[in-house]
Design a protein around this motif. Structure first.
Motif, PDB file in Angstrom:
ATOM      1  N   ALA A  72       0.846  -1.204   0.000  1.00  0.00           N
ATOM      2  CA  ALA A  72       0.000   0.000   0.000  1.00  0.00           C
ATOM      3  C   ALA A  72       0.878   1.251   0.000  1.00  0.00           C
ATOM      4  CB  ALA A  72      -0.938  -0.006   1.203  1.00  0.00           C
ATOM      5  N   LYS A  73       1.936   1.224   0.789  1.00  0.00           N
ATOM      6  CA  LYS A  73       2.849   2.379   0.846  1.00  0.00           C
ATOM      7  C   LYS A  73       3.510   2.592  -0.515  1.00  0.00           C
ATOM      8  CE  LYS A  73       6.993   4.084   3.118  1.00  0.00           C
ATOM      9  NZ  LYS A  73       8.247   3.673   3.726  1.00  0.00           N
ATOM     10  N   GLN A  74       3.982   1.484  -1.128  1.00  0.00           N
ATOM     11  CA  GLN A  74       4.618   1.604  -2.443  1.00  0.00           C
ATOM     12  C   GLN A  74       3.624   2.129  -3.472  1.00  0.00           C
ATOM     13  OE1 GLN A  74       6.032  -2.408  -2.957  1.00  0.00           O
ATOM     14  NE2 GLN A  74       8.001  -1.988  -2.005  1.00  0.00           N
ATOM     15  N   GLU A  81       4.055   9.967  -6.960  1.00  0.00           N
ATOM     16  CA  GLU A  81       5.065  10.296  -7.969  1.00  0.00           C
ATOM     17  C   GLU A  81       4.387  10.559  -9.316  1.00  0.00           C
ATOM     18  OE1 GLU A  81       8.858  10.903  -9.735  1.00  0.00           O
ATOM     19  OE2 GLU A  81       8.051  11.128  -7.727  1.00  0.00           O
ATOM     20  N   GLU A  82       3.409   9.726  -9.656  1.00  0.00           N
ATOM     21  CA  GLU A  82       2.664   9.912 -10.905  1.00  0.00           C
ATOM     22  C   GLU A  82       1.972  11.275 -10.903  1.00  0.00           C
ATOM     23  OE1 GLU A  82      -1.070   7.566 -12.575  1.00  0.00           O
ATOM     24  OE2 GLU A  82       0.646   6.227 -12.280  1.00  0.00           O
ATOM     25  N   LEU A  83       1.346  11.599  -9.770  1.00  0.00           N
ATOM     26  CA  LEU A  83       0.665  12.891  -9.654  1.00  0.00           C
ATOM     27  C   LEU A  83       1.668  14.043  -9.766  1.00  0.00           C
ATOM     28  CD1 LEU A  83      -2.053  14.266  -9.123  1.00  0.00           C
ATOM     29  CD2 LEU A  83      -1.534  14.160  -6.684  1.00  0.00           C
ATOM     30  N   ARG A  84       2.815  13.888  -9.112  1.00  0.00           N
ATOM     31  CA  ARG A  84       3.862  14.919  -9.164  1.00  0.00           C
ATOM     32  C   ARG A  84       4.323  15.114 -10.607  1.00  0.00           C
ATOM     33  NH1 ARG A  84       9.137  15.722  -9.262  1.00  0.00           N
ATOM     34  NH2 ARG A  84       9.672  13.534  -9.521  1.00  0.00           N
TER      35      ARG A  84
END
Length: 141
Positions: A72-74, A81-84
């Motif tokens: 879940a954390k990954q 990261e995708e959003l960033r």
């Protein structure tokens, strides 16, 4: 005398039978005691096995939960990261649009200045000036 002998024999036989019955009863008590002891040992063994099994199951469940938390954390980090990266891409496109608008505005300004210069030249043009007309198709630098 014969009756005394028979009675003694009968009493001896009865005594032996009683002794045998006592021996059988004692052996039965010992057998039951051994069976109880064996059953208690088996119960203790089964209890230890059950506790060990429960302990292993708890460890496995704990490990499964730990791995689920890690996954879940990954996944959360991947999505962040995708959003960033999406935000960076949006910002890059926004900056490109700003640059493009500025480039178009500057090009428009240059064209307007050129046209103004042309108009001024045409307004003040002498017959000899018309031999060299302004090239409208020349590339804009």
């Amino acid at each position: 005398q014969r009756e005394d002998e028979e009675r003694r024999v009968r009493e001896a036989i009865e005594r032996q039978q009683k002794e045998l019955e006592e021996v059988r009863k004692q052996k039965a008590r010992e057998r039951r005691a051994r069976e109880r002891e064996i059953k208690l040992q088996q119960d203790v063994i089964r209890k230890k096995e059950r506790e060990e099994k429960e302990r292993r199951e708890k460890e496995l469940e704990s490990e499964r939960r730990r791995q689920n938390r890690m996954r879940a954390k990954q996944e959360r980090e991947r999505l962040e990261e995708e959003l960033r990266l999406e935000e960076l891409e949006k910002e890059r496109r926004r900056q490109e649009a700003i640059v493009e608008r500025k480039r178009r505005w500057e090009e428009k300004e240059r064209l307007e200045q050129r046209n103004q210069v042309k108009k001024q030249k045409l307004d003040g043009q002498t017959p000899s000036d018309s031999a060299y007309p302004v090239n409208d198709s020349a590339p804009i630098s």
